[in-house]
Structures are given as structure tokens and as C-alpha cells.
Design an enzyme around this catalytic site. Structure first.
Site, PDB file in Angstrom:
ATOM      1  N   ASP A  77       0.884  -1.162   0.000  1.00 43.60           N
ATOM      2  CA  ASP A  77       0.000   0.000   0.000  1.00 43.60           C
ATOM      3  C   ASP A  77       0.927   1.218   0.000  1.00 43.60           C
ATOM      4  O   ASP A  77       1.729   1.390   0.924  1.00 43.60           O
ATOM      5  CB  ASP A  77      -0.867  -0.039   1.264  1.00 43.60           C
ATOM      6  CG  ASP A  77      -1.832   1.135   1.343  1.00 43.60           C
ATOM      7  OD1 ASP A  77      -1.577   2.178   0.705  1.00 43.60           O
ATOM      8  OD2 ASP A  77      -2.839   1.013   2.064  1.00 43.60           O
TER       9      ASP A  77
ATOM     10  N   TYR B 188     -10.111  14.854  -4.558  1.00 40.41           N
ATOM     11  CA  TYR B 188      -9.236  14.370  -5.633  1.00 40.41           C
ATOM     12  C   TYR B 188      -8.507  15.545  -6.286  1.00 40.41           C
ATOM     13  O   TYR B 188      -7.294  15.495  -6.483  1.00 40.41           O
ATOM     14  CB  TYR B 188     -10.086  13.609  -6.651  1.00 40.41           C
ATOM     15  CG  TYR B 188      -9.316  12.979  -7.800  1.00 40.41           C
ATOM     16  CD1 TYR B 188      -8.558  11.829  -7.606  1.00 40.41           C
ATOM     17  CD2 TYR B 188      -9.367  13.522  -9.082  1.00 40.41           C
ATOM     18  CE1 TYR B 188      -7.875  11.238  -8.664  1.00 40.41           C
ATOM     19  CE2 TYR B 188      -8.686  12.932 -10.144  1.00 40.41           C
ATOM     20  CZ  TYR B 188      -7.950  11.791  -9.930  1.00 40.41           C
ATOM     21  OH  TYR B 188      -7.265  11.217 -10.983  1.00 40.41           O
TER      22      TYR B 188
ATOM     23  N   TYR C 214     -13.758  17.274 -24.671  1.00 41.20           N
ATOM     24  CA  TYR C 214     -12.488  16.886 -25.290  1.00 41.20           C
ATOM     25  C   TYR C 214     -12.428  17.299 -26.762  1.00 41.20           C
ATOM     26  O   TYR C 214     -12.984  16.608 -27.632  1.00 41.20           O
ATOM     27  CB  TYR C 214     -12.258  15.375 -25.110  1.00 41.20           C
ATOM     28  CG  TYR C 214     -11.860  15.081 -23.687  1.00 41.20           C
ATOM     29  CD1 TYR C 214     -10.523  15.044 -23.316  1.00 41.20           C
ATOM     30  CD2 TYR C 214     -12.819  14.958 -22.688  1.00 41.20           C
ATOM     31  CE1 TYR C 214     -10.156  14.866 -21.990  1.00 41.20           C
ATOM     32  CE2 TYR C 214     -12.468  14.781 -21.358  1.00 41.20           C
ATOM     33  CZ  TYR C 214     -11.124  14.725 -21.023  1.00 41.20           C
ATOM     34  OH  TYR C 214     -10.754  14.572 -19.709  1.00 41.20           O
TER      35      TYR C 214
ATOM     36  N   LYS D 124      -4.468  15.907  -6.112  1.00 38.99           N
ATOM     37  CA  LYS D 124      -3.671  15.932  -7.351  1.00 38.99           C
ATOM     38  C   LYS D 124      -2.963  17.283  -7.497  1.00 38.99           C
ATOM     39  O   LYS D 124      -1.862  17.354  -8.035  1.00 38.99           O
ATOM     40  CB  LYS D 124      -4.557  15.639  -8.561  1.00 38.99           C
ATOM     41  CG  LYS D 124      -5.028  14.174  -8.626  1.00 38.99           C
ATOM     42  CD  LYS D 124      -3.867  13.203  -8.783  1.00 38.99           C
ATOM     43  CE  LYS D 124      -4.323  11.788  -9.087  1.00 38.99           C
ATOM     44  NZ  LYS D 124      -3.192  10.832  -9.198  1.00 38.99           N
TER      45      LYS D 124
ATOM     46  N   THR E 224      -9.428  12.328 -19.136  1.00 37.95           N
ATOM     47  CA  THR E 224     -10.158  11.094 -18.856  1.00 37.95           C
ATOM     48  C   THR E 224      -9.702   9.955 -19.759  1.00 37.95           C
ATOM     49  O   THR E 224      -9.679  10.077 -20.981  1.00 37.95           O
ATOM     50  CB  THR E 224     -11.672  11.303 -19.039  1.00 37.95           C
ATOM     51  OG1 THR E 224     -12.077  12.387 -18.203  1.00 37.95           O
ATOM     52  CG2 THR E 224     -12.449  10.057 -18.655  1.00 37.95           C
ATOM     53  N   VAL E 225      -9.326   8.873 -19.112  1.00 39.79           N
ATOM     54  CA  VAL E 225      -8.913   7.638 -19.788  1.00 39.79           C
ATOM     55  C   VAL E 225      -9.883   6.567 -19.316  1.00 39.79           C
ATOM     56  O   VAL E 225     -10.163   6.481 -18.112  1.00 39.79           O
ATOM     57  CB  VAL E 225      -7.473   7.247 -19.381  1.00 39.79           C
ATOM     58  CG1 VAL E 225      -7.075   5.915 -19.968  1.00 39.79           C
ATOM     59  CG2 VAL E 225      -6.488   8.340 -19.772  1.00 39.79           C
TER      60      VAL E 225
HETATM   61  N1  LIG Z   1      -8.296   7.018 -15.699  1.00 40.73           N
HETATM   62  C1  LIG Z   1      -8.310   8.326 -15.799  1.00 40.73           C
HETATM   63  O1  LIG Z   1      -9.150   8.929 -16.482  1.00 40.73           O
HETATM   64  C2  LIG Z   1      -7.290   9.154 -15.086  1.00 40.73           C
HETATM   65  C3  LIG Z   1      -7.228  10.531 -15.376  1.00 40.73           C
HETATM   66  C4  LIG Z   1      -6.302  11.303 -14.718  1.00 40.73           C
HETATM   67  C5  LIG Z   1      -5.444  10.727 -13.808  1.00 40.73           C
HETATM   68  N2  LIG Z   1      -5.545   9.407 -13.544  1.00 40.73           N
HETATM   69  C6  LIG Z   1      -4.618   8.859 -12.554  1.00 40.73           C
HETATM   70  O2  LIG Z   1      -3.905   7.797 -13.142  1.00 40.73           O
HETATM   71  C7  LIG Z   1      -3.564   6.838 -12.135  1.00 40.73           C
HETATM   72  C8  LIG Z   1      -3.967   5.446 -12.557  1.00 40.73           C
HETATM   73  O3  LIG Z   1      -5.354   5.462 -12.808  1.00 40.73           O
HETATM   74  P1  LIG Z   1      -6.116   4.289 -13.557  1.00 40.73           P
HETATM   75  O4  LIG Z   1      -7.263   4.949 -14.219  1.00 40.73           O
HETATM   76  O5  LIG Z   1      -5.170   3.475 -14.344  1.00 40.73           O
HETATM   77  O6  LIG Z   1      -6.679   3.506 -12.285  1.00 40.73           O
HETATM   78  P2  LIG Z   1      -6.998   1.948 -12.013  1.00 40.73           P
HETATM   79  O7  LIG Z   1      -8.006   1.970 -10.936  1.00 40.73           O
HETATM   80  O8  LIG Z   1      -7.265   1.215 -13.281  1.00 40.73           O
HETATM   81  O9  LIG Z   1      -5.610   1.436 -11.428  1.00 40.73           O
HETATM   82  C9  LIG Z   1      -5.122   1.919 -10.212  1.00 40.73           C
HETATM   83  C10 LIG Z   1      -4.227   0.854  -9.600  1.00 40.73           C
HETATM   84  O10 LIG Z   1      -3.655   1.431  -8.408  1.00 40.73           O
HETATM   85  C11 LIG Z   1      -3.739   0.476  -7.383  1.00 40.73           C
HETATM   86  N3  LIG Z   1      -3.791   1.168  -6.102  1.00 40.73           N
HETATM   87  C12 LIG Z   1      -4.806   1.940  -5.624  1.00 40.73           C
HETATM   88  N4  LIG Z   1      -4.501   2.359  -4.393  1.00 40.73           N
HETATM   89  C13 LIG Z   1      -3.287   1.845  -4.088  1.00 40.73           C
HETATM   90  C14 LIG Z   1      -2.469   1.919  -2.951  1.00 40.73           C
HETATM   91  N5  LIG Z   1      -2.841   2.584  -1.850  1.00 40.73           N
HETATM   92  N6  LIG Z   1      -1.276   1.287  -2.971  1.00 40.73           N
HETATM   93  C15 LIG Z   1      -0.890   0.580  -4.057  1.00 40.73           C
HETATM   94  N7  LIG Z   1      -1.649   0.453  -5.158  1.00 40.73           N
HETATM   95  C16 LIG Z   1      -2.833   1.090  -5.172  1.00 40.73           C
HETATM   96  C17 LIG Z   1      -5.020  -0.304  -7.658  1.00 40.73           C
HETATM   97  O11 LIG Z   1      -5.015  -1.572  -7.028  1.00 40.73           O
HETATM   98  C18 LIG Z   1      -4.986  -0.398  -9.180  1.00 40.73           C
HETATM   99  O12 LIG Z   1      -4.283  -1.552  -9.604  1.00 40.73           O
HETATM  100  C19 LIG Z   1      -4.218   7.338 -10.853  1.00 40.73           C
HETATM  101  O13 LIG Z   1      -3.277   8.095 -10.108  1.00 40.73           O
HETATM  102  C20 LIG Z   1      -5.300   8.254 -11.349  1.00 40.73           C
HETATM  103  O14 LIG Z   1      -5.669   9.227 -10.407  1.00 40.73           O
HETATM  104  C21 LIG Z   1      -6.438   8.603 -14.166  1.00 40.73           C
END
Ligand SMILES: NC(=O)c1ccc[n+]([C@@H]2O[C@H](COP(=O)([O-])OP(=O)(O)OC[C@H]3O[C@@H](n4cnc5c(N)ncnc54)[C@H](O)[C@@H]3O)[C@@H](O)[C@H]2O)c1
Length: 267
Positions: free
Chosen positions: A76, A166, A227, A170, A198-199
Site C-alpha cells: 500500500d 481528488y 475533449y 492531485k 479522462t482515460v
Molecule cells: N483514468 C483516468 O481517467 C485518469 C485521469 C487522470 C489521472 N488518472 C490517474 O492515473 C492513475 C492510474 O489510474 P487508472 O485509471 O489506471 O486507475 P486503475 O483503478 O485502473 O488502477 C489503479 C491501480 O492502483 C492500485 N492502487 C490503488 N490504491 C493503491 C495503494 N494505496 N497502494 C498501491 N496500489 C494502489 C489499484 O489496485 C490499481 O491496480 C491514478 O493516479 C489516477 O488518479 C487517471
């Protein structure tokens, strides 16, 4: 729509990370998984760190299936002792550490008027404190020429409705990136932050559903209008930016805030 659970490397390898060891936090899913595949295809040995050990092992399997090298470690990112042990294990296993992608993150719910204190704490613990703890552990191993990439969000740059904790966490990651870049430049460690738009990943599903009043497709349509590029991001879009920042191609970049958002924040 797909959740990009099994992305491929998406590009031809040019060995940009040959001989490097990288750790990707949150490497068990989404952007982190895609980045593990991308970094490994470019020659890096990858430590896949996730609090979900099975998910991390799943990524390692995918990397190995494509001929790459990876090691799953469970931690974690908000817990210092777990982080230190996991980072040390990767550095010992592969004999060093050159790249850290602080990608693990969690979202939050609600405006300041309604957000729960626990949600605020969780958001700051994982997104902001996690970035600090993993970076601190990694720096014990990193030498001149290393690169740290932090994961921000467009939510650090503009107000995203009903994501107060959030957005704030960030924003803290962006500020921390600038501070780290200044502090670590003399050591030859570069630090940059990506702010993705957004992804489509599992993390985004609750947000899309909420934005569509429970209807994911409607939520998607309401998101797409923001977008200019006319689509949401793909996990590989962000992995490619992370790869660039990790590589020597970005040798003159530190403290940079790199929006990868299809023009969302350009409006
Ligand atoms: N998806 C989007 O649209 C988006 C946009 C902007 C930023 N982000 C950022 O990108 C990053 C990845 O996002 P994602 O969409 O791939 O998410 P996701 O939920 O698909 O993957 C996140 C991963 O992080 C792990 N995780 C969560 N908390 C944790 C912790 N305390 N310790 C260790 N592992 C932990 C989860 O188990 C998961 O495998 C994040 O920081 C998110 O905020 C995502």
C-alpha cells in the site's frame, strides 16, 4: 468501450529503457499496467507495485508473455514500511533502480459541501502521501540520470465537479513535483508530472456513471464534449508520455507539468 485490462505494447520497441530498472506503482491495472508493458518492451526490468498482489502478478504475466522482465511486489503506497520493503526488494532483485512512475491513485466523491472526511484522508494518503513515501524509498537507490514521473490529473489544473478531495490531492502532487524537481536537480534526478485527461479505466467507471445520472453511455457523451480531440484517452496514450519522460529523450525536462488530455485544459 473496453476497460483496457490487457493492453499490448502498442508500438515498436527502440530499446529506450535498455538496462534500466523501473518501478510502477498501481501497476496492476489501467495506466500502470499499460506502462509496465510499454517500459518492458523498451528494455526495462519492471517492478510492478500494487496493493492488489493478484493484479500485480497478472501484469507480470502479461509482460513475461511478451518476452519482458518484471517482478510483482505488494504494498500500500500509503504505508511506509510496506513501501520501503517493496522498493528494496525490486532494487535488490534487479540490481538497482533508475525510473519510478508514481501512478497509484484513487478518486474521491463529492463537493466540499458533502465530501466525507474519510474520503479526503484516503485521497491525500494514496495520491499525495503515497507519492512522497515511494519517492523517498526509491531515492535511496537512485543515481544520477534517474527519472521520477508523478501522476497528476487534469483535476489538478481545472475544477472537476464533485471531486474536491481528488482535485486537491492531485494539486498537491503537482506542487510536490516542482519541489522535488528543484531539490533533486543537483543529484541528477529529474522529476515531472503527467496530468492525464479522462482515460477509460476501472477508476473512471463510477465517475462516468455519476455524470450520466447512473447511465454510463450518457456519462460518456457528457464527458466527450469536453475533449476537443473528440475521444477519451487510451491507457497507451499516457504510457507513451510516461515512457518519454522516463527516457533520456526528456533529459532537459524537470519540474514540467505535462498535460496529456486531448486539449481538455486548452479551452
Ligand atoms: N483514468 C483516468 O481517467 C485518469 C485521469 C487522470 C489521472 N488518472 C490517474 O492515473 C492513475 C492510474 O489510474 P487508472 O485509471 O489506471 O486507475 P486503475 O483503478 O485502473 O488502477 C489503479 C491501480 O492502483 C492500485 N492502487 C490503488 N490504491 C493503491 C495503494 N494505496 N497502494 C498501491 N496500489 C494502489 C489499484 O489496485 C490499481 O491496480 C491514478 O493516479 C489516477 O488518479 C487517471
Amino acid at each position: 468501450m473496453t476497460t483496457n485490462d490487457s493492453p499490448t505494447t502498442g508500438s515498436t520497441s527502440t530499446g529506450r529503457l535498455a538496462g534500466k530498472v523501473a518501478i510502477i506503482t498501481g501497476g496492476g491495472s489501467g495506466i500502470g499496467r499499460a506502462s509496465a508493458l510499454r517500459f518492458a518492451a523498451e528494455g526495462a526490468a519492471v517492478g510492478v507495485l500494487d496493493r492488489d498482489g493478484e493484479a500485480a502478478a497478472g501484469t507480470v504475466k502479461l509482460v513475461e508473455a511478451e518476452g519482458g522482465r518484471a517482478l510483482a511486489v505488494t504494498a500500500d503506497v500509503a504505508k511506509a514500511a510496506e513501501v520501503d520493503a517493496a522498493v528494496d526488494a525490486v532494487a535488490a532483485h534487479f540490481g538497482g533502480l533508475h525510473v519510478l512512475y508514481n501512478n497509484a491513485g484513487v478518486d474521491s466523491r463529492g463537493s466540499v459541501a458533502v465530501a466525507e472526511e474519510d474520503d479526503w484522508d484516503r485521497s491525500f494518503n494514496v495520491n499525495a502521501k503515497g507519492t512522497f513515501l515511494v519517492s523517498r524509498a526509491a531515492l535511496r537507490h537512485m543515481e544520477k540520470g534517474s527519472s521520477i514521473i508523478n501522476q497528476g490529473s487534469v483535476a489538478a489544473l481545472v475544477g472537476v465537479m464533485n471531486f474536491a478531495a481528488y482535485c486537491a490531492a492531485k494539486g498537491a502532487v503537482v506542487a510536490l513535483t516542482r519541489s522535488m524537481a528543484v531539490d533533486l536537480a543537483a543529484r541528477g534526478v529529474r522529476v515531472n508530472v503527467i496530468c492525464p485527461g479522462t482515460v477509460y479505466t476501472p477508476l473512471m467507471e463510477p465517475m462516468l456513471a455519476a455524470r450520466g445520472d447512473g447511465d454510463m453511455e450518457l456519462g460518456l457523451q457528457r464527458t466527450l464534449v469536453k475533449y476537443p480531440i473528440g475521444r477519451l484517452g487510451d491507457v497507451t496514450d499516457i504510457a507513451n508520455v510516461a515512457l518519454f519522460l522516463a527516457s533520456d529523450d526528456a533529459a532537459f525536462m524537470t519540474g514540467s507539468v505535462v498535460a496529456a488530455d486531448g486539449g481538455m485544459t486548452a479551452q
